[in-house]
Design an enzyme around this catalytic site. Structure first.
Site, PDB file in Angstrom:
ATOM      1  N   TRP A 247      -8.659  -5.099 -20.106  1.00 40.36           N
ATOM      2  CA  TRP A 247      -9.830  -4.645 -20.876  1.00 40.36           C
ATOM      3  C   TRP A 247     -11.100  -5.409 -20.531  1.00 40.36           C
ATOM      4  O   TRP A 247     -12.201  -4.898 -20.726  1.00 40.36           O
ATOM      5  CB  TRP A 247      -9.557  -4.681 -22.383  1.00 40.36           C
TER       6      TRP A 247
ATOM      7  N   TRP B 230     -12.883  -2.910 -27.599  1.00 41.03           N
ATOM      8  CA  TRP B 230     -11.956  -2.954 -26.458  1.00 41.03           C
ATOM      9  C   TRP B 230     -10.620  -3.551 -26.883  1.00 41.03           C
ATOM     10  O   TRP B 230      -9.553  -3.073 -26.498  1.00 41.03           O
ATOM     11  CB  TRP B 230     -12.567  -3.723 -25.274  1.00 41.03           C
TER      12      TRP B 230
ATOM     13  N   TRP C 162      -0.971  -6.984 -16.189  1.00 43.23           N
ATOM     14  CA  TRP C 162      -2.118  -6.150 -15.786  1.00 43.23           C
ATOM     15  C   TRP C 162      -2.132  -5.953 -14.278  1.00 43.23           C
ATOM     16  O   TRP C 162      -1.719  -6.846 -13.528  1.00 43.23           O
ATOM     17  CB  TRP C 162      -3.434  -6.807 -16.216  1.00 43.23           C
TER      18      TRP C 162
ATOM     19  N   TRP D  39     -17.928  -0.727 -39.884  1.00 42.95           N
ATOM     20  CA  TRP D  39     -17.144  -1.198 -38.715  1.00 42.95           C
ATOM     21  C   TRP D  39     -17.969  -2.188 -37.900  1.00 42.95           C
ATOM     22  O   TRP D  39     -17.462  -3.150 -37.355  1.00 42.95           O
ATOM     23  CB  TRP D  39     -16.724  -0.012 -37.823  1.00 42.95           C
TER      24      TRP D  39
ATOM     25  N   ASN E  67     -18.222   8.259 -29.287  1.00 43.97           N
ATOM     26  CA  ASN E  67     -17.154   7.338 -29.700  1.00 43.97           C
ATOM     27  C   ASN E  67     -15.745   7.858 -29.381  1.00 43.97           C
ATOM     28  O   ASN E  67     -14.894   7.119 -28.905  1.00 43.97           O
ATOM     29  CB  ASN E  67     -17.273   7.039 -31.196  1.00 43.97           C
TER      30      ASN E  67
ATOM     31  N   GLU F 117     -18.669   3.700 -41.090  1.00 42.52           N
ATOM     32  CA  GLU F 117     -18.821   3.374 -39.657  1.00 42.52           C
ATOM     33  C   GLU F 117     -19.809   2.216 -39.479  1.00 42.52           C
ATOM     34  O   GLU F 117     -19.617   1.341 -38.641  1.00 42.52           O
ATOM     35  CB  GLU F 117     -19.300   4.598 -38.867  1.00 42.52           C
TER      36      GLU F 117
END
Ligand code: FAD
Length: 474
Positions: free
Chosen positions: A356, A379, A303, A275, A338, A272
Site C-alpha cells: 500500500w 490505504w 508483497w 471519517w 470514493n 463522512e
C-alpha cells in the site's frame, strides 16, 4: 498591536480563528511560508497535483488579503526573524496535526516565548481536537462507530465571520508566489484544470452551496455511484482549509432543518466528514500511521515488488475497465470518486499484491485532495492493516463492483473511450466478451484496450494464500 498570522492549511478569511483574533487586536501581517520538505523533516511531501492547487489557492487568498506575504525558507528561522523585524507582539496560527508539523510548531512556540512574543495556536481545521474525544476508559478511539456516536452528540460552536476590517502592516521581507515554483511546465499536465476546479474560498463556498442544493438529496444512497453527481467534491477545498469543517457542519444542518427529506442524507454526509475527523484522531494518536502497518502482523505479508505491474496500475492499463477508468480519472482531473478509490486500492494491494505504500505515494502525487491523515488511514483501511479496517479476505471483484455501481457503464465509457461502444454486460469484462461483440464495438484486446493483467479468480486465491502469513504472524 501587530499580529503576525502564519497561514498554512487554512487558506480562508471566514471562520479563521487566528486571522479573526489578529484583526480584532490590531494590525495584521499575514504570511505564507513555502518550506523545503528536507528541512521540515516531512517524510510524505506534497505531490504535483496538490502543488497546482496550492498555487491557485494562494492566488485567490492574496486577492482577499492584499497584504499577504509569500516567503520561501525555514519557518523555524523566518517566523522569529519576522516577528523581530516587524516588531509584532503576537504570532498566531491555526493548528495542523501531521507529526512533523506539530513537532516544529512546538519548537517555534518555545523560541517565540523565549524571545518574549505571544505565540498562540487555534483550532480551525477539525471539529474536535484529537485529544478532546476519549473512550470511556480515557484512551483514543480505534473504532469509527463509537467515535462517531460520541462526536455527534457534542456541540459544534458557530463558525466565525470574516473580520470586518483588516489593517495590514508592511513586511520587512518580500518574496513572490512564482518563486515557489508550484506549477507544472513541460508538460503542463494540469492544462484545463481551471475549467473543472475553482480553488480558493469563493470556489469552496460555491461548491458547498451547490452540493447542498443538488447533490445532498439522495446522497445516502447515490454517493456510491461514480456515474452520478451526488458527492460534494469538496475534499481539496477542505484539505487546504478554504472552507472549515465547522462551516460545512452548520450549513448542512441548516439544510437538514429546512428540508426534512434530506435528514438522512445530511446525517450520512456529516458521518463522512466525521471519517476525516477519525483519520486525524488516528494520525495524532498513532503518528506512525503513514509509514507502518497499524496491525504489525501485516509486516509478514509477502508483497510483490513488480515495477511493471505498478506502472500499468498507475496508467490505468490493467485490463479491468472500472480500475482503469478510476486511474485515468485521477490522472486527468486530480480526483477519483470514493467508491472507485476503494476498488483501485483493493486491486493494487490484493489482486497485484503490491504494498500500500506504493499506492499511497501515487495518490499523494496525483490527488488534489492528498491528505496525510485521510490517505494513510484509507490505504490501511482498504489493505486490512489499519484501525477498524475492512477484513483482508473481503476482496472486491472489480467486475461485480462495476456492474453494481456503474450500472449503465457511463463512468467507464467516459474515462475509457476505447470501450465506449461495447454493450453493458461485456463492458466491465471485455476479456470475456464474445469476439463478435468486440468486433461490433471496434475493440481489439491487446491493441485498443489491454488484456487483463491478472485473472481475477487466480489473483484472489494468491492474495488469500499470502494472507495466511499474516494470520500465522498473529
Ligand atoms: P464526499 O462524499 O462529498 O465527502 C465529504 C467530505 O468528507 C470529503 O471531502 C472528505 O473531506 C470527507 N471524507 C469523505 N470520505 C472520507 C473518508 N473515507 N475518509 C476521510 N474523509 C472522508 N480523502 C482525502 O481527503 N484525501 C486523501 O488523500 C484520500 N485518500 C484516500 C485513499 C483511498 C485509498 C481511499 C479509499 C479514500 C481516500 N480518501 C481521501 C477518502 C475519500 O475517498 C475522499 O475524501 C472523497 O472521495 C472525497 O470526495 P468528496 O469530497 O466528493 O466526498
Amino acid at each position: 498591536m501587530t499580529t503576525l498570522v502564519w497561514f498554512r492549511q487554512d487558506l480562508r478569511t471566514t471562520d479563521n480563528p487566528a486571522l479573526f483574533a489578529a484583526a480584532d487586536s490590531g494590525s495584521v501581517l499575514p504570511v505564507y511560508i513555502h518550506e523545503d520538505p528536507q528541512q521540515t523533516g516531512d517524510t510524505h511531501p506534497m505531490g504535483g497535483a496538490s502543488k497546482w492547487w496550492l498555487h491557485q489557492s494562494l492566488t485567490a487568498l492574496k486577492q482577499k488579503l492584499p497584504g499577504l506575504v509569500f516567503l520561501k525558507g525555514d519557518a523555524r528561522h523566518l517566523i522569529p526573524k519576522l516577528a523581530r523585524d516587524a516588531e509584532v507582539s503576537n504570532v498566531f496560527w491555526n493548528r495542523r496535526y501531521e507529526p512533523h508539523a506539530m513537532e516544529r510548531d512546538t519548537e517555534i512556540k518555545a523560541v517565540l516565548k523565549e524571545e518574549g512574543f505571544n505565540g498562540k495556536s487555534f483550532k480551525a481545521s477539525l471539529l474536535f481536537e484529537p485529544w478532546e474525544l476519549k473512550t470511556r476508559t480515557g484512551g483514543p478511539f480505534k473504532v469509527y462507530s463509537p467515535f462517531w456516536k460520541t462526536a455527534q452528540n457534542l456541540e459544534v460552536p458557530d463558525a466565525l465571520p470574516a473580520p470586518e476590517e483588516i489593517r495590514f502592516v508592511e513586511c520587512p521581507l518580500s518574496g513572490r508566489l512564482e518563486d515557489f515554483d508550484l506549477l507544472p511546465s513541460s508538460p503542463d499536465w494540469a492544462a484545463g484544470w481551471e475549467d473543472i476546479w475553482k480553488p480558493g474560498e469563493d470556489g469552496a463556498l460555491k461548491r458547498l452551496n451547490s452540493f447542498l442544493t443538488t447533490g445532498l438529496p439522495g446522497y445516502g444512497e447515490l454517493r456510491n455511484r461514480p456515474d452520478l453527481q451526488n458527492v460534494s467534491r469538496l475534499s481539496p477545498h477542505i484539505h487546504f482549509g478554504e472552507v472549515s469543517p465547522r462551516q460545512v457542519w452548520h450549513e448542512t444542518r441548516k439544510r437538514m432543518l429546512s428540508n426534512a427529506e434530506t435528514g438522512n442524507d445530511g446525517h450520512k454526509f456529516l458521518s463522512e466528514i466525521a471519517w476525516r475527523e477519525f483519520a486525524h484522531h488516528l494520525l495524532y494518536h498513532f503518528p506512525d500511521l503513514p509509514s507502518s502497518n497499524w496491525r504489525s502482523t501485516f509486516d509478514a505479508y509477502p508483497w510483490r515488488e513488480e515495477a511493471d505491474d505498478l506502472k500499468r496500475w498507475q496508467r490505468g492499463e490493467t485490463g479491468y475497465p472500472i480500475v482503469d477508468a478510476g486511474m485515468r480519472e485521477l490522472w486527468q482531473t486530480g480526483y477519483m470518486h470514493n467508491r472507485v478509490r476503494m476498488i483501485v486500492a483493493s486491486f493494487l494491494v490484493k489482486h497485484l499484491r503490491i504494498h500500500w505504500h506504493h499506492g499511497e505515494a501515487w495518490f499523494r502525487d496525483t490527488l488534489l485532495d492528498a491528505d496525510l491523515a485521510n490517505n494513510s488511514a484509507s490505504w490501511q483501511w482498504v489493505t486490512g492493516s489499519g484501525a477498524d479496517a475492512a477484513p483482508y479476505f473481503r476482496i472486491f471483484n472489480p467486475i461485480t463492483q462495476a456492474r453494481k455501481f456503474d450500472p449503465e457503464g457511463h463512468y467507464v465509457r467516459r474515462w475509457v473511450p476505447a470501450l465506449k461502444n461495447l454493450e453493458a454486460p461485456h463492458l466491465f469484462e471485455p476479456f470475456n466478451a464474445p469476439q463478435a461483440a468486440l468486433e461490433r464495438a471496434g475493440v481489439v484486446l491487446g491493441k485498443t484496450y489491454p488484456l487483463p493483467i491478472v485473472d481475477h479468480a487466480a489473483a484472489r486465491q494468491a492474495a488469500l494464500d499470502g494472507y495466511a502469513s499474516v494470520k500465522a504472524a498473529g
